[in-house]
Design an enzyme around this catalytic site. Structure first.
Site, PDB file in Angstrom:
ATOM      1  CE  LYS A  55      -3.870  -2.083   2.890  1.00 38.66           C
ATOM      2  NZ  LYS A  55      -4.343  -2.594   4.046  1.00 38.66           N
ATOM      3  CD  GLN A  99      -4.267  -4.765   6.971  1.00 42.90           C
ATOM      4  OE1 GLN A  99      -4.202  -3.453   6.403  1.00 42.90           O
ATOM      5  NE2 GLN A  99      -4.424  -5.759   5.936  1.00 42.90           N
ATOM      6  CG  ASP A 122     -10.658   0.167   5.397  1.00 43.21           C
ATOM      7  OD1 ASP A 122     -10.758  -0.271   4.181  1.00 43.21           O
ATOM      8  OD2 ASP A 122      -9.559   0.213   6.209  1.00 43.21           O
TER       9      ASP A 122
HETATM   10  N1  GUN Z   1      -7.501  -6.429   6.247  1.00 42.73           N
HETATM   11  C1  GUN Z   1      -7.986  -7.231   4.957  1.00 42.73           C
HETATM   12  N2  GUN Z   1      -8.699  -7.234   4.574  1.00 42.73           N
HETATM   13  C2  GUN Z   1      -9.044  -5.274   4.499  1.00 42.73           C
HETATM   14  C3  GUN Z   1      -9.237  -4.344   3.934  1.00 42.73           C
HETATM   15  O1  GUN Z   1      -9.694  -3.987   3.428  1.00 42.73           O
HETATM   16  N3  GUN Z   1      -8.760  -3.167   5.302  1.00 42.73           N
HETATM   17  C4  GUN Z   1      -7.977  -3.143   6.527  1.00 42.73           C
HETATM   18  N4  GUN Z   1      -8.775  -2.057   7.125  1.00 42.73           N
HETATM   19  N5  GUN Z   1      -8.546  -3.959   7.010  1.00 42.73           N
HETATM   20  C5  GUN Z   1      -8.054  -5.464   6.102  1.00 42.73           C
END
Ligand code: GUN
Length: 293
Positions: A55, A99, A122
């Site tokens: 990311k 996350q 998100d």
């Molecule tokens: N863990 C797995 N997928 C995601 C996501 O799309 N966003 C976040 N914040 N954590 C994740």
């Protein structure tokens, strides 16, 4: 049926990222605005560390700012909430992603609720969930958004299609159902308590598999010619080797489906591309300017 078309998520994601990069360049030139994305990672789960690194790199490549905050796995809920609060008031930060999953002592719902909804890239905050479900401008969860972009790229108009979503998580299944409904699909959400899962899935023109069960969807679950989007990323041991597989039995299903996303190289790259897209959208909304064309 012959072999399904393979939907190349990696190639499509690089187009989306390039588009975000172009728009970011316009924002910088016209307004001196450089969108910023902050990612908070608690603990040291190796898979999460890889995602967070990817990311960060993609954010910089798109000409945006990246901020990473690593917190110890023993951290308290108060410390995570304090970190989010700092990011809420930091003007350099337009998007905040914490996350998931979080360790047991940290309440994920409370953390999500503490994020400024305008920075919630998100799309997990209940304000954004509510906006999406009432047809208003929301920040949309990245994985379902990525799936939708691939479907629209393949089909164009989705009106009237039978869409079956396998899985009902807040991250994928439920928002995916809302998005497909917004596109005028007839939506069925199926899950572990559904009676006769294979038969339900066989009704789908569009089948989205998001359950986290390796290779669960078999070829006799799929209507000939259906489009199958595989959200699963499961690590398994096969022939003494560690491999990534989806929720769909790719080899057999690709003999029946009309089109299918591979794992890896399908939904995964689109998720990151949509995170960058959301960060740009959030930055524009916060600045009160419309997104560059
Ligand atoms: N863990 C797995 N997928 C995601 C996501 O799309 N966003 C976040 N914040 N954590 C994740």
């Amino acid at each position: 049926m012959g072999s399904a078309e393979i939907i190349d998520g990696k190639a499509f994601a690089s187009q989306v990222r390039a588009d975000v990069g172009k728009k970011a360049a316009v924002l910088k030139e016209k307004y001196g605005l450089i969108p910023g994305l902050a990612v908070v990672l608690v603990g040291n789960d190796p898979a999460s560390e890889v995602y967070v690194k990817n990311k960060g790199r993609s954010t910089l490549e798109a000409g945006m700012q990246s901020f990473e905050y690593k917190m110890d796995s023993e951290v308290s809920q108060e410390e995570v909430l304090a970190r989010v609060e700092n990011l809420n008031i930091d003007d350099r930060v337009n998007g905040i992603l914490v996350q998931l999953p979080l360790p047991n002592q940290v309440d994920a719902d409370a953390v999500i609720a503490s994020i400024n909804p305008e920075k919630d890239v998100d799309g997990f905050h209940i304000n954004n969930v509510g906006l999406l479900n009432t047809g208003q401008d929301a920040l949309i969860p990245c994985t379902p958004l990525g799936c939708l972009l691939m479907l629209k790229n393949y089909y164009g108009d989705l009106s009237g299609k039978n869409a079956v979503v396998l899985g009902r998580s807040n991250i994928v299944g439920k928002p995916m159902g809302s998005l497909l409904l917004r596109e005028n699909c007839t939506v069925t959400i199926v899950h572990s308590r559904t009676i006769d899962l294979p038969n339900q899935c066989r009704q789908a023109d569009i089948l989205i598999a998001a359950v986290g069960k390796p290779e669960m969807v078999k070829s006799d679950w799929v209507k000939p010619g259906a489009v199958v989007i595989d959200v699963g990323i499961n690590r398994i041991e096969r022939d003494g080797k560690s491999r990534l597989v989806g929720d769909v039995d790719f080899t057999s299903v690709s003999e029946v489906a009309g089109a299918i996303t591979p794992v890896p190289g399908g939904v995964g790259p689109m998720t990151i591309a949509c995170l960058l897209k959301n960060t740009l959208t959030a930055a524009c909304r916060q600045a009160g300017i419309s997104e560059p064309e």
